[in-house]
Design a protein around this motif. Structure first.
Motif, PDB file in Angstrom:
ATOM      1  N   THR A 257      13.987  61.963  16.561  1.00 47.38           N
ATOM      2  CA  THR A 257      12.762  61.675  17.089  1.00 47.38           C
ATOM      3  C   THR A 257      12.430  62.707  18.062  1.00 47.38           C
ATOM      4  O   THR A 257      12.593  62.528  19.242  1.00 47.38           O
ATOM      5  CB  THR A 257      12.814  60.071  17.823  1.00 47.38           C
ATOM      6  N   PRO A 258      11.986  63.904  17.329  1.00 46.48           N
ATOM      7  CA  PRO A 258      11.667  64.903  18.479  1.00 46.48           C
ATOM      8  C   PRO A 258      10.534  64.592  19.175  1.00 46.48           C
ATOM      9  O   PRO A 258       9.434  63.990  18.887  1.00 46.48           O
ATOM     10  CB  PRO A 258      11.355  66.116  17.332  1.00 46.48           C
ATOM     11  N   ASN A 259      10.866  65.001  20.583  1.00 44.72           N
ATOM     12  CA  ASN A 259       9.472  65.142  21.633  1.00 44.72           C
ATOM     13  C   ASN A 259       9.078  63.620  21.727  1.00 44.72           C
ATOM     14  O   ASN A 259       7.678  63.533  21.544  1.00 44.72           O
ATOM     15  CB  ASN A 259       8.480  66.031  21.000  1.00 44.72           C
ATOM     16  N   THR A 260      10.069  63.076  22.146  1.00 43.02           N
ATOM     17  CA  THR A 260       9.630  61.469  22.384  1.00 43.02           C
ATOM     18  C   THR A 260      10.270  61.015  23.687  1.00 43.02           C
ATOM     19  O   THR A 260      11.055  60.138  23.498  1.00 43.02           O
ATOM     20  CB  THR A 260      10.137  60.398  21.096  1.00 43.02           C
ATOM     21  N   PRO A 261       9.836  61.821  24.796  1.00 42.27           N
ATOM     22  CA  PRO A 261      10.485  61.162  26.092  1.00 42.27           C
ATOM     23  C   PRO A 261       9.930  59.629  26.498  1.00 42.27           C
ATOM     24  O   PRO A 261      10.414  59.317  27.384  1.00 42.27           O
ATOM     25  CB  PRO A 261      10.361  62.297  26.982  1.00 42.27           C
ATOM     26  N   THR A 262       8.895  59.502  26.035  1.00 47.72           N
ATOM     27  CA  THR A 262       7.934  58.371  26.571  1.00 47.72           C
ATOM     28  C   THR A 262       7.883  57.353  25.410  1.00 47.72           C
ATOM     29  O   THR A 262       8.125  57.754  24.249  1.00 47.72           O
ATOM     30  CB  THR A 262       6.677  58.702  26.841  1.00 47.72           C
ATOM     31  N   ILE A 263       7.295  56.213  25.967  1.00 49.16           N
ATOM     32  CA  ILE A 263       7.600  55.165  25.066  1.00 49.16           C
ATOM     33  C   ILE A 263       6.449  55.249  23.917  1.00 49.16           C
ATOM     34  O   ILE A 263       6.524  55.261  22.820  1.00 49.16           O
ATOM     35  CB  ILE A 263       7.271  53.783  25.539  1.00 49.16           C
ATOM     36  N   ASP A 264       5.289  55.678  24.487  1.00 50.49           N
ATOM     37  CA  ASP A 264       4.337  56.079  23.454  1.00 50.49           C
ATOM     38  C   ASP A 264       4.623  56.778  22.475  1.00 50.49           C
ATOM     39  O   ASP A 264       4.131  56.809  21.326  1.00 50.49           O
ATOM     40  CB  ASP A 264       2.795  56.439  24.453  1.00 50.49           C
ATOM     41  N   SER A 265       4.881  58.091  23.020  1.00 45.92           N
ATOM     42  CA  SER A 265       5.305  59.045  21.915  1.00 45.92           C
ATOM     43  C   SER A 265       6.396  58.694  21.065  1.00 45.92           C
ATOM     44  O   SER A 265       6.300  59.039  19.529  1.00 45.92           O
ATOM     45  CB  SER A 265       5.663  60.330  22.699  1.00 45.92           C
ATOM     46  N   LEU A 266       7.299  57.940  21.486  1.00 47.34           N
ATOM     47  CA  LEU A 266       8.290  57.402  20.603  1.00 47.34           C
ATOM     48  C   LEU A 266       7.720  56.515  19.345  1.00 47.34           C
ATOM     49  O   LEU A 266       7.827  56.559  18.083  1.00 47.34           O
ATOM     50  CB  LEU A 266       9.287  56.551  21.198  1.00 47.34           C
ATOM     51  N   GLU A 268       4.818  56.456  18.377  1.00 41.91           N
ATOM     52  CA  GLU A 268       3.917  57.265  17.373  1.00 41.91           C
ATOM     53  C   GLU A 268       4.771  57.897  16.390  1.00 41.91           C
ATOM     54  O   GLU A 268       4.596  57.602  15.204  1.00 41.91           O
ATOM     55  CB  GLU A 268       3.169  58.279  18.078  1.00 41.91           C
ATOM     56  N   VAL A 269       6.089  58.393  16.974  1.00 39.62           N
ATOM     57  CA  VAL A 269       6.786  59.124  15.743  1.00 39.62           C
ATOM     58  C   VAL A 269       7.395  58.114  14.752  1.00 39.62           C
ATOM     59  O   VAL A 269       7.874  58.531  13.649  1.00 39.62           O
ATOM     60  CB  VAL A 269       8.019  60.006  16.654  1.00 39.62           C
ATOM     61  N   LEU A 270       7.819  57.021  15.324  1.00 41.02           N
ATOM     62  CA  LEU A 270       8.802  55.966  14.697  1.00 41.02           C
ATOM     63  C   LEU A 270       7.785  55.471  13.427  1.00 41.02           C
ATOM     64  O   LEU A 270       8.082  55.489  12.103  1.00 41.02           O
ATOM     65  CB  LEU A 270       9.012  54.871  15.485  1.00 41.02           C
ATOM     66  N   ASN A 271       6.299  55.209  13.821  1.00 43.35           N
ATOM     67  CA  ASN A 271       5.354  55.026  12.630  1.00 43.35           C
ATOM     68  C   ASN A 271       5.077  55.782  11.732  1.00 43.35           C
ATOM     69  O   ASN A 271       4.744  55.790  10.576  1.00 43.35           O
ATOM     70  CB  ASN A 271       4.284  54.438  13.321  1.00 43.35           C
ATOM     71  N   GLY A 276       6.079  51.988   9.004  1.00 46.12           N
ATOM     72  CA  GLY A 276       5.224  51.460  10.265  1.00 46.12           C
ATOM     73  C   GLY A 276       5.457  50.176  10.695  1.00 46.12           C
ATOM     74  O   GLY A 276       6.622  49.895  10.522  1.00 46.12           O
ATOM     75  N   GLY A 277       4.697  49.630  11.452  1.00 48.12           N
ATOM     76  CA  GLY A 277       4.661  48.436  12.091  1.00 48.12           C
ATOM     77  C   GLY A 277       5.631  48.259  13.503  1.00 48.12           C
ATOM     78  O   GLY A 277       5.889  47.307  13.997  1.00 48.12           O
ATOM     79  N   PHE A 278       5.669  49.636  14.110  1.00 40.91           N
ATOM     80  CA  PHE A 278       6.442  49.757  15.278  1.00 40.91           C
ATOM     81  C   PHE A 278       5.538  49.356  16.598  1.00 40.91           C
ATOM     82  O   PHE A 278       4.492  49.827  16.443  1.00 40.91           O
ATOM     83  CB  PHE A 278       7.320  50.980  15.525  1.00 40.91           C
ATOM     84  N   THR A 279       6.035  48.596  17.391  1.00 41.49           N
ATOM     85  CA  THR A 279       5.214  48.585  18.391  1.00 41.49           C
ATOM     86  C   THR A 279       5.999  48.865  19.769  1.00 41.49           C
ATOM     87  O   THR A 279       7.251  48.941  19.879  1.00 41.49           O
ATOM     88  CB  THR A 279       4.330  47.120  18.883  1.00 41.49           C
ATOM     89  N   ALA A 280       5.505  49.068  21.126  1.00 42.23           N
ATOM     90  CA  ALA A 280       6.508  49.110  22.250  1.00 42.23           C
ATOM     91  C   ALA A 280       7.169  48.174  22.481  1.00 42.23           C
ATOM     92  O   ALA A 280       8.322  48.387  23.055  1.00 42.23           O
ATOM     93  CB  ALA A 280       5.350  49.331  23.486  1.00 42.23           C
ATOM     94  N   ALA A 281       6.818  46.996  22.000  1.00 44.06           N
ATOM     95  CA  ALA A 281       7.614  45.829  22.148  1.00 44.06           C
ATOM     96  C   ALA A 281       8.828  45.768  21.415  1.00 44.06           C
ATOM     97  O   ALA A 281       9.892  45.049  21.830  1.00 44.06           O
ATOM     98  CB  ALA A 281       6.889  44.667  22.092  1.00 44.06           C
ATOM     99  N   ASP A 282       8.837  46.531  20.384  1.00 41.04           N
ATOM    100  CA  ASP A 282      10.321  46.594  19.519  1.00 41.04           C
ATOM    101  C   ASP A 282      11.122  47.704  20.477  1.00 41.04           C
ATOM    102  O   ASP A 282      12.456  47.851  19.615  1.00 41.04           O
ATOM    103  CB  ASP A 282       9.703  47.204  18.326  1.00 41.04           C
ATOM    104  N   THR A 283      10.793  48.419  21.210  1.00 39.62           N
ATOM    105  CA  THR A 283      11.630  49.403  21.823  1.00 39.62           C
ATOM    106  C   THR A 283      12.242  49.002  23.207  1.00 39.62           C
ATOM    107  O   THR A 283      11.651  47.957  23.813  1.00 39.62           O
ATOM    108  CB  THR A 283      10.796  50.481  22.190  1.00 39.62           C
ATOM    109  N   LEU A 284      13.431  49.258  23.580  1.00 41.28           N
ATOM    110  CA  LEU A 284      14.005  49.130  24.739  1.00 41.28           C
ATOM    111  C   LEU A 284      13.947  50.137  25.619  1.00 41.28           C
ATOM    112  O   LEU A 284      14.306  51.395  25.625  1.00 41.28           O
ATOM    113  CB  LEU A 284      15.514  48.741  24.295  1.00 41.28           C
TER     114      LEU A 284
END
Length: 574
Positions: A257-266, A268-271, A276-284
């Motif tokens: 997951t390059p360049n994903t130090p924040t939840i938002d950027s993460l 975006e890259v995950l999706n 698709g289908g990842f939201t901030a709530a899926d991350t820890l």
RNA sequence: CGGGGCGUAGCGUAGUGGCUAGCGCGCCUGCUUUGGGAGCAGGAGACCGGAGGUUCGAAUCCUCUCGCCCCGACCA
């Protein structure tokens, strides 16, 4: 009779530049208070009358409940506070000073020690209990940031009471008695309030409730359940855990997951790269902090912020909580900023705490402790072990009520009272015991109860003002009736004075605007600003034998005959 | 303690190197005015927060310092 021709009062046309909140602005403009230094105010006649009115109500309700008033010095020696270790624990909030001989003194921030010692000196038998004593005192706290005028000062007037009982049942009764007395007090003060569960905080102790006066400028946030009536300070709000279960979580998988130090950027890259289908709530989210210099990690769902106040309140024994900063990461390269995960907490030497929400939702995407890398299918209990669940995430409107799961609402408020069961902390520290019926010494259990008296002036002002100015409940107002005389002849002035005397004879408190040199407009504006609930105008209506009565609360105006006006107005006050 | 803002008359403010620091409110005197913060005329009131510096010249630029307000930390 308060005669404005002689009253020590100057109202201000402009808002003072250093006042933001309504109570501060209006109390200064209307000539109730003046600032002397940050968080330190003088009370002018109108303000002091108002303050004493509140004191009177508080005192009457305390006395009615059978509590007895005492009075301690504000200037206190160090020793008692040494015995409870608060000389140090209170930190720099304590005003300390020395006498000429170099002896240490303090200005009392609160008086648990003095009350405890006084009872120790006077009571020695269970027959002397239960006992509740109180005082109305000026308190001193060197606040790191005094703010909002009268609401948070460094010198303020507080009513504090303490109950002394032989056992827990007695304490519970004393507590309930006090709670009932507070309800009566705040009703009479005309304050809207909510009683909420609270943390007992720095004072120690167990059961604790706050009386909060809802208003926008309040510094406290609390939740309220519209369905079951549950109410709590956000710090004391417990999370209703709910969520789907994850029976078959695949094995943990590491992702680029390059360049994903924040939840938002993460997200975006995950999706983009991993379906698709990842939201901030899926991350820890892994927040690193120092708890009194020990590094800890706190887990919250990625869509929530950590609420440091809540976290701190729920980590008893931790006195300082500090977020990792750049230099902390620089000093500890094993913690990869933006990519921390709980999987390696143990090997990284991190104590792992988690918000209760993390307990259920259990197929997380989280940091892999390696730059530009995350892990998915991370399961609580399998891939990491939480040391302790602790309330850490911010509370939001719509979160489930812990009692009935209804979405809660959130509001802001000023804390105007706090009651709590202290228990035996101070009695133990200062060795307050009484002999029980068996002749054995028994450590007394205590309750502690506070009302911010000067703060109540501001709280009422916050809740009950309008565009024009202050608007007091009658019992608190500096007078019952504000009579304005207008015109240039003697008649309205003589008539107004006469009316004022009749009203006073009937028991009303009267303010009379008998200024000859002020124009009617000025007098009306001042009356509205000052906020006495009933304004009577004696002026041009006299030609028709009438005077005008205005209701500052309703905003209504009506004419009544001068004949019999005193009787009619006296009826109003009932 | 971190971030931001601000200190000019009792209050609110203008004034970014140049003459005597300007205005509104309030205050004083006189006259007029008296149902919505009156009018006219005259007047008093400011070591421009403090110290040091740069300059022919500083409210204005620089350094330090003190104080105040807001956000955060902290706290009843």
């Amino acid at each position: 009779m308060l005669q404005m021709s002689r009253l020590f009062l100057r109202t201000l046309r402009d808002d003072p530049a250093d006042a933001e909140v309504a109570s501060h602005r209006l109390l200064v403009r209307a000539g109730y208070v003046r600032r002397v230094a940050a968080g330190i105010y003088s009370w002018l006649p109108l303000g002091y009358i108002t303050l004493r009115n509140i004191e009177r109500v508080v005192r009457e309700e305390m006395d009615r409940a059978g509590f007895q008033e005492v009075h301690f010095p504000a200037l206190l020696p160090r020793e008692p506070y040494e015995a409870t270790s608060r000389w140090n624990d209170y930190g720099s909030d304590l005003f300390r000073l020395q006498d000429r001989k170099g002896g240490d003194y303090l200005l009392g921030p609160t008086h648990e020690e003095m009350f405890t010692l006084m009872v120790k000196g006077e009571c020695s038998s269970y027959r002397d209990l239960p006992l509740t004593i109180y005082q109305i005192q000026t308190k001193y706290r060197d606040e790191p940031r005094p703010r909002s005028g009268i609401i948070r000062g460094r010198e303020f007037v507080m009513k504090d009471s303490y109950s002394f009982d032989i056992d827990d049942a007695g304490l519970e009764k004393s507590y309930q008695d006090h709670r009932a007395a507070y309800i009566k007090t705040f009703e009479r003060l005309g304050l809207k309030y909510a009683i909420v569960s609270a943390m007992s905080g720095a004072m120690g102790g167990s059961k604790s409730e706050e009386f909060l006066a809802p208003c926008e400028t309040g510094e406290d946030t609390y939740v309220l359940c519209p369905s079951c009536g549950f109410a709590a300070n956000v710090e004391a709000m417990s999370t209703k855990v709910s969520g789907k279960s994850y029976p078959d979580v695949p094995a943990l998988e590491t992702l680029d997951t390059p360049n994903t130090p924040t939840i938002d950027s993460l997200v975006e890259v995950l999706n983009k790269n991993y379906g698709g289908g990842f939201t901030a709530a899926d991350t820890l989210k892994n927040i690193l902090l120092f708890a009194d210099d020990e590094p800890i990690s706190v887990l919250v769902p990625g869509d929530r912020e950590v609420d440091l106040k809540r976290l701190q309140a729920n980590l008893p024994g931790v006195s300082e909580l500090r977020l990792f900063e750049e230099e902390d990461f620089a000093k500890n390269p094993k913690f990869v900023k933006g990519y921390v995960g709980p999987q390696d907490a143990q090997s990284l030497g991190l104590k792992l705490y988690a918000d209760p929400r993390v307990e259920i939702g259990s197929s997380w995407v989280t940091g892999a402790n390696k730059s530009n890398t995350h892990a998915r299918y991370v399961q609580n209990g399998r891939d990491f072990k939480v040391e302790k669940y602790v309330e850490a995430a911010e509370v939001r409107a719509g979160d489930g009520c812990p009692q009935c799961d209804t979405p809660v609402v959130i509001d802001r408020a000023i804390e105007i009272g706090h009651i709590f069961q202290l228990g035996r902390k101070y009695a133990k520290a200062l060795d307050l015991t009484v002999l029980d019926s068996d002749g054995k010494p028994n450590v007394v259990t205590m309750g502690s109860y506070g009302i911010g008296v000067s703060r109540a002036v501001a709280a009422i002002a916050e809740q009950s003002h309008d565009q024009l100015g202050l608007r007091w409940p009658r019992e608190i107002a500096p007078a019952d009736i504000h009579i304005v005389a207008t015109g240039k002849e003697d008649l309205p002035f003589d008539t107004a004075f006469d009316l004022a005397q009749k009203l006073e004879a009937a028991g009303a408190r009267v303010m009379l605007d008998d200024r000859r040199d002020a124009s009617p407009g000025v007098k009306f504006k001042d009356a509205e600003l000052i906020g006495i609930p009933t304004i009577v105008i004696v002026g041009k209506g006299l030609a028709n034998g009438v005077i005008e009565v205005r209701d500052r609360w309703a905003g209504t105006s009506s004419e009544i005959p001068l004949e019999g006006a005193a009787d009619l107005l006296t009826q109003l006050l009932k």
